[in-house]
Design a protein around this motif. Structure first.
Motif, PDB file in Angstrom:
ATOM      1  N   HIS A 170      -4.616  -3.062 -14.089  1.00 58.03           N
ATOM      2  CA  HIS A 170      -4.491  -4.234 -13.211  1.00 58.03           C
ATOM      3  C   HIS A 170      -4.251  -3.799 -11.769  1.00 58.03           C
ATOM      4  CE1 HIS A 170      -2.422  -7.720 -11.355  1.00 58.03           C
ATOM      5  NE2 HIS A 170      -3.366  -8.373 -12.013  1.00 58.03           N
ATOM      6  N   ALA A 171      -3.398  -2.797 -11.577  1.00 57.72           N
ATOM      7  CA  ALA A 171      -3.144  -2.300 -10.221  1.00 57.72           C
ATOM      8  C   ALA A 171      -4.420  -1.727  -9.610  1.00 57.72           C
ATOM      9  CB  ALA A 171      -2.046  -1.244 -10.250  1.00 57.72           C
ATOM     10  N   GLU A 172      -5.203  -1.005 -10.422  1.00 59.97           N
ATOM     11  CA  GLU A 172      -6.456  -0.441  -9.924  1.00 59.97           C
ATOM     12  C   GLU A 172      -7.445  -1.553  -9.577  1.00 59.97           C
ATOM     13  OE1 GLU A 172      -9.283   2.467  -8.831  1.00 59.97           O
ATOM     14  OE2 GLU A 172      -7.110   2.499  -9.037  1.00 59.97           O
ATOM     15  N   ILE A 173      -7.514  -2.581 -10.412  1.00 58.38           N
ATOM     16  CA  ILE A 173      -8.406  -3.707 -10.133  1.00 58.38           C
ATOM     17  C   ILE A 173      -7.978  -4.403  -8.845  1.00 58.38           C
ATOM     18  CG2 ILE A 173      -9.049  -6.022 -10.925  1.00 58.38           C
ATOM     19  CD1 ILE A 173      -9.053  -4.880 -13.780  1.00 58.38           C
TER      20      ILE A 173
ATOM     21  N   ARG B  79     -10.193  -4.696  -5.581  1.00 61.10           N
ATOM     22  CA  ARG B  79     -10.500  -6.026  -5.064  1.00 61.10           C
ATOM     23  C   ARG B  79     -10.115  -6.128  -3.580  1.00 61.10           C
ATOM     24  NH1 ARG B  79      -8.400  -9.867  -8.971  1.00 61.10           N
ATOM     25  NH2 ARG B  79     -10.401  -9.621  -9.950  1.00 61.10           N
ATOM     26  N   GLU B  80      -8.918  -5.604  -3.243  1.00 60.96           N
ATOM     27  CA  GLU B  80      -8.491  -5.623  -1.835  1.00 60.96           C
ATOM     28  C   GLU B  80      -9.430  -4.779  -0.981  1.00 60.96           C
ATOM     29  OE1 GLU B  80      -4.464  -4.298  -1.812  1.00 60.96           O
ATOM     30  OE2 GLU B  80      -3.695  -6.144  -2.703  1.00 60.96           O
ATOM     31  N   GLU B  81      -9.830  -3.633  -1.537  1.00 63.58           N
ATOM     32  CA  GLU B  81     -10.751  -2.763  -0.806  1.00 63.58           C
ATOM     33  C   GLU B  81     -12.084  -3.459  -0.584  1.00 63.58           C
ATOM     34  OE1 GLU B  81     -13.072   1.184  -2.101  1.00 63.58           O
ATOM     35  OE2 GLU B  81     -10.887   1.340  -2.201  1.00 63.58           O
ATOM     36  N   LEU B  82     -12.563  -4.142  -1.616  1.00 63.32           N
ATOM     37  CA  LEU B  82     -13.835  -4.843  -1.514  1.00 63.32           C
ATOM     38  C   LEU B  82     -13.742  -6.008  -0.534  1.00 63.32           C
ATOM     39  CD1 LEU B  82     -16.720  -5.172  -2.532  1.00 63.32           C
ATOM     40  CD2 LEU B  82     -15.826  -6.636  -4.347  1.00 63.32           C
ATOM     41  N   GLN B  83     -12.663  -6.774  -0.602  1.00 61.68           N
ATOM     42  CA  GLN B  83     -12.507  -7.911   0.301  1.00 61.68           C
ATOM     43  C   GLN B  83     -12.267  -7.467   1.731  1.00 61.68           C
ATOM     44  OE1 GLN B  83      -9.354 -10.110  -1.531  1.00 61.68           O
ATOM     45  NE2 GLN B  83     -10.710 -11.126  -3.001  1.00 61.68           N
ATOM     46  N   GLY B  84     -11.656  -6.298   1.891  1.00 58.16           N
ATOM     47  CA  GLY B  84     -11.355  -5.809   3.238  1.00 58.16           C
ATOM     48  C   GLY B  84     -12.569  -5.228   3.944  1.00 58.16           C
ATOM     49  N   GLU B  85     -13.567  -4.844   3.173  1.00 55.67           N
ATOM     50  CA  GLU B  85     -14.748  -4.231   3.794  1.00 55.67           C
ATOM     51  C   GLU B  85     -15.725  -5.311   4.255  1.00 55.67           C
ATOM     52  OE1 GLU B  85     -16.720  -1.522   1.243  1.00 55.67           O
ATOM     53  OE2 GLU B  85     -14.987  -0.231   1.036  1.00 55.67           O
ATOM     54  N   SER B  86     -16.261  -5.094   5.398  1.00 53.88           N
ATOM     55  CA  SER B  86     -17.312  -5.972   5.892  1.00 53.88           C
ATOM     56  C   SER B  86     -18.649  -5.335   5.541  1.00 53.88           C
ATOM     57  CB  SER B  86     -17.188  -6.111   7.409  1.00 53.88           C
ATOM     58  OG  SER B  86     -18.319  -6.758   7.920  1.00 53.88           O
TER      59      SER B  86
ATOM     60  N   GLU C 133      -0.689   0.866 -19.692  1.00 52.91           N
ATOM     61  CA  GLU C 133      -2.095   1.084 -19.350  1.00 52.91           C
ATOM     62  C   GLU C 133      -2.684  -0.160 -18.701  1.00 52.91           C
ATOM     63  OE1 GLU C 133      -5.583   2.944 -18.720  1.00 52.91           O
ATOM     64  OE2 GLU C 133      -3.738   3.869 -19.437  1.00 52.91           O
ATOM     65  N   LEU C 134      -2.329  -1.322 -19.230  1.00 49.53           N
ATOM     66  CA  LEU C 134      -2.801  -2.582 -18.664  1.00 49.53           C
ATOM     67  C   LEU C 134      -2.291  -2.763 -17.239  1.00 49.53           C
ATOM     68  CD1 LEU C 134      -4.325  -5.227 -19.101  1.00 49.53           C
ATOM     69  CD2 LEU C 134      -2.225  -6.194 -20.018  1.00 49.53           C
ATOM     70  N   GLN C 135      -1.046  -2.411 -17.004  1.00 53.95           N
ATOM     71  CA  GLN C 135      -0.500  -2.514 -15.649  1.00 53.95           C
ATOM     72  C   GLN C 135      -1.223  -1.568 -14.705  1.00 53.95           C
ATOM     73  OE1 GLN C 135       3.672  -1.768 -16.304  1.00 53.95           O
ATOM     74  NE2 GLN C 135       4.142  -3.943 -16.620  1.00 53.95           N
TER      75      GLN C 135
END
Length: 176
Positions: free
Chosen positions: A81-84, A88-95, A76-78
């Motif tokens: 973590h994968a979802e986070i 995070r990548e989605e958030l950083q990738g969006e302008s 569940e933790l994995q």
């Protein structure tokens, strides 16, 4: 060879036999007592060994259950973590450039910021506003309206947000 045995000699031998029998009885009694202690100690040691074996078996079962729970929690933790990481990548990738946010105003005061107007309408439904009760903005002052949504767009030129719909400028002092 013939030996003549006297009464005194027979009495002495009988005394020796009696003493030997008494000594044998005492030895048998002592041996019985030692054997009894040994049997009790053996029984107690066997009981302790059986209890220890039972406790070890229970501990092993508990350890197995704990390991299964740990494996489940680690999975569940994995996943979390994968979802986070994905978010995070989605958030950083969006302008933020051109991205609209909705500010919900309650009697003209900022209440909450939402990603979309639909999210704001859904949240105000929890505060008792009918989902179909929204009407377009009018000329009333902000403080006179119970709930009002204002859209803002991120503008990199001003390094901040600007209103998405700017009201038409009114002529100052009646000038045309």
């Amino acid at each position: 060879m013939i030996r003549i045995t006297t009464r005194a000699r027979i009495a002495g031998l009988e005394d020796q036999v009696g003493a030997a029998r008494e000594q044998a009885r005492q030895a048998i009694g002592a041996a019985g007592a030692v054997f009894g202690r040994h049997a009790r100690e053996l029984s107690a040691a066997t009981g302790r060994a059986e209890r220890a074996e039972s406790a070890a078996c229970e501990a092993g079962e508990s350890l197995a259950r704990t390991r299964e729970e740990l494996a489940s929690v680690q999975q569940e933790l994995q996943r979390t973590h994968a979802e986070i990481c994905r978010l995070r990548e989605e958030l950083q990738g969006e302008s933020l450039q051109g991205r609209a946010l909705t500010l919900l105003l309650h009697y003209g005061r900022p209440h909450t910021i939402y990603a979309s107007r639909e999210d704001a309408h859904a949240d105000t439904a929890t505060h008792g506003v009918a989902p179909d009760g929204w009407v377009p903005s009018d000329e009333r002052p902000l403080a006179a309206v119970r709930w009002r949504c204002e859209a803002f767009i991120y503008d990199t030129a001003c390094n901040g947000f600007r209103r998405a719909f700017v009201p038409a400028p009114e002529p100052v002092g009646g000038a045309a």
